[in-house]
Design a protein around this motif. Structure first.
Motif, PDB file in Angstrom:
ATOM      1  N   LEU A 254      56.799  32.350  25.281  1.00  0.00           N
ATOM      2  CA  LEU A 254      55.580  32.051  26.037  1.00  0.00           C
ATOM      3  C   LEU A 254      55.587  32.769  27.372  1.00  0.00           C
ATOM      4  O   LEU A 254      54.572  33.344  27.794  1.00  0.00           O
ATOM      5  CB  LEU A 254      55.465  30.540  26.265  1.00  0.00           C
ATOM      6  N   ARG A 255      56.744  32.757  28.058  1.00  0.00           N
ATOM      7  CA  ARG A 255      56.842  33.404  29.363  1.00  0.00           C
ATOM      8  C   ARG A 255      56.609  34.913  29.253  1.00  0.00           C
ATOM      9  O   ARG A 255      55.862  35.499  30.034  1.00  0.00           O
ATOM     10  CB  ARG A 255      58.211  33.134  29.993  1.00  0.00           C
ATOM     11  N   LEU A 256      57.267  35.530  28.279  1.00  0.00           N
ATOM     12  CA  LEU A 256      57.160  36.981  28.168  1.00  0.00           C
ATOM     13  C   LEU A 256      55.736  37.406  27.833  1.00  0.00           C
ATOM     14  O   LEU A 256      55.206  38.360  28.421  1.00  0.00           O
ATOM     15  CB  LEU A 256      58.130  37.523  27.127  1.00  0.00           C
ATOM     16  N   ASP A 257      55.089  36.714  26.913  1.00  0.00           N
ATOM     17  CA  ASP A 257      53.737  37.099  26.520  1.00  0.00           C
ATOM     18  C   ASP A 257      52.765  37.000  27.699  1.00  0.00           C
ATOM     19  O   ASP A 257      51.933  37.880  27.911  1.00  0.00           O
ATOM     20  CB  ASP A 257      53.250  36.228  25.362  1.00  0.00           C
ATOM     21  N   ARG A 258      52.886  35.924  28.480  1.00  0.00           N
ATOM     22  CA  ARG A 258      52.007  35.765  29.654  1.00  0.00           C
ATOM     23  C   ARG A 258      52.317  36.835  30.701  1.00  0.00           C
ATOM     24  O   ARG A 258      51.404  37.462  31.263  1.00  0.00           O
ATOM     25  CB  ARG A 258      52.186  34.367  30.233  1.00  0.00           C
ATOM     26  N   ALA A 259      53.599  37.058  30.971  1.00  0.00           N
ATOM     27  CA  ALA A 259      53.987  38.052  31.972  1.00  0.00           C
ATOM     28  C   ALA A 259      53.577  39.456  31.539  1.00  0.00           C
ATOM     29  O   ALA A 259      53.180  40.282  32.370  1.00  0.00           O
ATOM     30  CB  ALA A 259      55.492  37.984  32.215  1.00  0.00           C
ATOM     31  N   GLU A 260      53.663  39.742  30.251  1.00  0.00           N
ATOM     32  CA  GLU A 260      53.269  41.049  29.744  1.00  0.00           C
ATOM     33  C   GLU A 260      51.777  41.290  29.951  1.00  0.00           C
ATOM     34  O   GLU A 260      51.361  42.391  30.372  1.00  0.00           O
ATOM     35  CB  GLU A 260      53.629  41.161  28.266  1.00  0.00           C
ATOM     36  N   ALA A 261      50.965  40.284  29.687  1.00  0.00           N
ATOM     37  CA  ALA A 261      49.521  40.416  29.910  1.00  0.00           C
ATOM     38  C   ALA A 261      49.234  40.655  31.386  1.00  0.00           C
ATOM     39  O   ALA A 261      48.379  41.481  31.750  1.00  0.00           O
ATOM     40  CB  ALA A 261      48.797  39.168  29.410  1.00  0.00           C
ATOM     41  N   ASN A 262      49.955  39.954  32.252  1.00  0.00           N
ATOM     42  CA  ASN A 262      49.792  40.152  33.691  1.00  0.00           C
ATOM     43  C   ASN A 262      50.202  41.562  34.111  1.00  0.00           C
ATOM     44  O   ASN A 262      49.562  42.190  34.953  1.00  0.00           O
ATOM     45  CB  ASN A 262      50.633  39.132  34.463  1.00  0.00           C
ATOM     46  N   ALA A 263      51.308  42.050  33.543  1.00  0.00           N
ATOM     47  CA  ALA A 263      51.807  43.376  33.902  1.00  0.00           C
ATOM     48  C   ALA A 263      50.792  44.457  33.530  1.00  0.00           C
ATOM     49  O   ALA A 263      50.555  45.400  34.303  1.00  0.00           O
ATOM     50  CB  ALA A 263      53.139  43.646  33.209  1.00  0.00           C
ATOM     51  N   ALA A 264      50.187  44.333  32.359  1.00  0.00           N
ATOM     52  CA  ALA A 264      49.187  45.318  31.936  1.00  0.00           C
ATOM     53  C   ALA A 264      47.993  45.313  32.888  1.00  0.00           C
ATOM     54  O   ALA A 264      47.477  46.377  33.271  1.00  0.00           O
ATOM     55  CB  ALA A 264      48.738  45.025  30.509  1.00  0.00           C
ATOM     56  N   ALA A 265      47.553  44.113  33.305  1.00  0.00           N
ATOM     57  CA  ALA A 265      46.420  44.009  34.228  1.00  0.00           C
ATOM     58  C   ALA A 265      46.780  44.571  35.598  1.00  0.00           C
ATOM     59  O   ALA A 265      45.975  45.284  36.223  1.00  0.00           O
ATOM     60  CB  ALA A 265      45.981  42.548  34.350  1.00  0.00           C
ATOM     61  N   LEU A 266      47.982  44.267  36.075  1.00  0.00           N
ATOM     62  CA  LEU A 266      48.414  44.757  37.387  1.00  0.00           C
ATOM     63  C   LEU A 266      48.575  46.272  37.379  1.00  0.00           C
ATOM     64  O   LEU A 266      48.175  46.958  38.330  1.00  0.00           O
ATOM     65  CB  LEU A 266      49.726  44.081  37.794  1.00  0.00           C
ATOM     66  N   ALA A 267      49.146  46.814  36.317  1.00  0.00           N
ATOM     67  CA  ALA A 267      49.324  48.263  36.221  1.00  0.00           C
ATOM     68  C   ALA A 267      47.975  48.977  36.253  1.00  0.00           C
ATOM     69  O   ALA A 267      47.807  50.001  36.945  1.00  0.00           O
ATOM     70  CB  ALA A 267      50.073  48.612  34.942  1.00  0.00           C
ATOM     71  N   GLN A 268      47.011  48.456  35.518  1.00  0.00           N
ATOM     72  CA  GLN A 268      45.688  49.063  35.491  1.00  0.00           C
ATOM     73  C   GLN A 268      45.041  49.006  36.870  1.00  0.00           C
ATOM     74  O   GLN A 268      44.453  49.991  37.343  1.00  0.00           O
ATOM     75  CB  GLN A 268      44.808  48.337  34.465  1.00  0.00           C
ATOM     76  N   ALA A 269      45.166  47.873  37.545  1.00  0.00           N
ATOM     77  CA  ALA A 269      44.554  47.718  38.860  1.00  0.00           C
ATOM     78  C   ALA A 269      45.205  48.618  39.895  1.00  0.00           C
ATOM     79  O   ALA A 269      44.520  49.265  40.705  1.00  0.00           O
ATOM     80  CB  ALA A 269      44.640  46.258  39.296  1.00  0.00           C
ATOM     81  N   LEU A 270      46.535  48.676  39.904  1.00  0.00           N
ATOM     82  CA  LEU A 270      47.241  49.500  40.884  1.00  0.00           C
ATOM     83  C   LEU A 270      46.917  50.983  40.723  1.00  0.00           C
ATOM     84  O   LEU A 270      46.942  51.743  41.698  1.00  0.00           O
ATOM     85  CB  LEU A 270      48.751  49.288  40.760  1.00  0.00           C
ATOM     86  N   SER A 271      46.602  51.396  39.515  1.00  0.00           N
ATOM     87  CA  SER A 271      46.286  52.802  39.263  1.00  0.00           C
ATOM     88  C   SER A 271      45.065  53.260  40.044  1.00  0.00           C
ATOM     89  O   SER A 271      44.890  54.468  40.288  1.00  0.00           O
ATOM     90  CB  SER A 271      46.047  53.028  37.764  1.00  0.00           C
TER      91      SER A 271
END
Length: 392
Positions: A254-271
């Motif tokens: 559960l932790r990894l799946d939620r964190a992974e979704a957050n990471a994808a969103a953060l990476a896109q935003a930081l770009s």
């Protein structure tokens, strides 16, 4: 007053029920019925004798990680680096040669460059994104290749299929540090690797309160050799840390799946944030190994990303100070987001020229994304980058 009964140990109560939660068993020693029984335990591995040789909490945790990795008989060690050490100490000897990826975790690099050579074990570092570079490094005395699927901290994706083929052709053991990817994204043994390692401290335990490692081999004979080194050199895992990690492991998926979704969103935003020179995340189209990542990771990206800001140390300091609620710490895998600066932490013992060769500048950061709301993370990092731009 007779206190003799308080000195002697009281037998554990026998009941008709059992605890739902795994009991914590901190005992260092275990009692046998007689010398014959103790001999039998050492001969067939049944029961426990001395905690350095194994204990119930380590066994419970190891079997759960075995299940995740498709392994049998893996064992838990005192830290991620002790898992690496148990592998090297158990399987190598003076005169052997080891190949390591040139973008391994900093302490693994130090072990390759400085410590193994002291024991007469020669080492070569090669680019794991290029299987031909690994092939070119192989010698007649090469015994083992160590790679990370996703490199720490540069988030490059190794050419795993190519390296697996090279290792098989050369008859060389392939060991995979699966800490970043976790068995949720990649299962090395099921893909054909010989050995899998973890820093359980990180994503598997997930709460920054237990320091542990894990190692398993496809061949039980190799696992036995590594386990013997683990016992001999005292790389033992704490029962309490094993108990904590087992509890953390229950929420791992559960932790990894939620964190992974957050990471994808953060990476896109930081770009899209001014002042960010580059963002490195496997699912971004601009990632140098984007196509390979889609195959190796099955379209997933994990919870780790790196980014580089414009400016030097002053800008890096400003960014960290502008994000006080994001833990600045040389670690990863916590339930909350943590930010690290490799040049001053994991790779501080690597010389500046070598850091520059793999793209680690003073403005380079690694993010272990946690389970907070994604919009909160985007706002915090955007504000921090803005502060760094002002400082530079």
């Amino acid at each position: 007053m007779n206190d003799s009964n308080t000195v002697r140990r009281t037998p554990w109560p026998e009941t008709g029920s059992r605890p739902l939660v795994t009991p914590l068993q901190p005992s260092v020693v275990y009692v046998s019925d007689d010398p014959d029984a103790l001999d039998a335990q050492y001969a067939d591995g049944s029961g426990y004798t001395y905690a350095r040789e194994g204990h119930p909490n380590a066994e419970v945790l190891a079997r759960k990680i075995d299940a995740l990795e498709g392994a049998e008989g893996g064992f838990v060690t005192g830290s991620g680096m002790s898992a690496v050490a148990a592998m090297f100490l158990g399987l190598l000897k003076a005169g052997d040669h080891v190949i390591g990826a040139d973008q391994l975790y900093g302490r693994s690099l130090r072990m390759m460059r400085q410590d193994l050579p002291r024991f007469g074990i020669e080492t070569t570092l090669a680019d794991a994104t290029d299987a031909e570079a690994i092939r070119a490094a192989i010698r007649p005395e090469t015994r083992l290749i160590l790679v990370e699927v996703i490199s720490n901290p540069t988030i490059r994706v190794a050419d795993m299929e190519g390296i697996l083929a090279v290792a098989r052709e050369a008859g060389v053991l392939l060991a995979v540090d699966n800490t970043f990817t976790t068995p949720r994204l990649y299962q090395p043994l099921l893909r054909g690797a010989d050995i899998v390692l973890h820093s359980v401290t990180k994503l598997l335990a997930g709460h920054s309160d237990a320091t542990l490692g894990y190692v398993a081999a496809a061949d039980p004979a190799l696992t036995a050799r590594m386990m013997e080194a683990n016992v001999t050199f005292g790389l033992t895992a704490s029962p309490f840390d094993c108990w904590l990690a087992e509890r953390g492991l229950q929420s791992f998926g559960l932790r990894l799946d939620r964190a992974e979704a957050n990471a994808a969103a953060l990476a896109q935003a930081l770009s899209a944030v001014p002042g960010v020179a580059r963002v490195i995340y496997p699912t971004l189209s601009g990632h140098p190994d984007h196509n390979r990542a889609a195959t190796v990771l099955g379209g997933r990206g994990g919870n780790m990303l790196s980014f580089e800001i414009e400016g030097g140390r002053a800008a890096a300091n400003a960014l960290v100070r502008a994000a006080p609620d994001i833990a600045f710490a040389p670690t990863l895998g916590d339930v909350g987001t943590t930010l690290s600066h490799p040049a001053s932490s994991s790779h501080r013992l690597v010389d500046a020229e070598a850091r520059a060769a793999v793209g680690i500048s003073e403005g380079f950061f690694r993010v272990s994304v946690g389970v907070e709301p994604a919009d909160m993370l985007v706002a915090e990092f955007t504000a921090a980058v803005d502060a760094a731009r002002t400082a530079s």
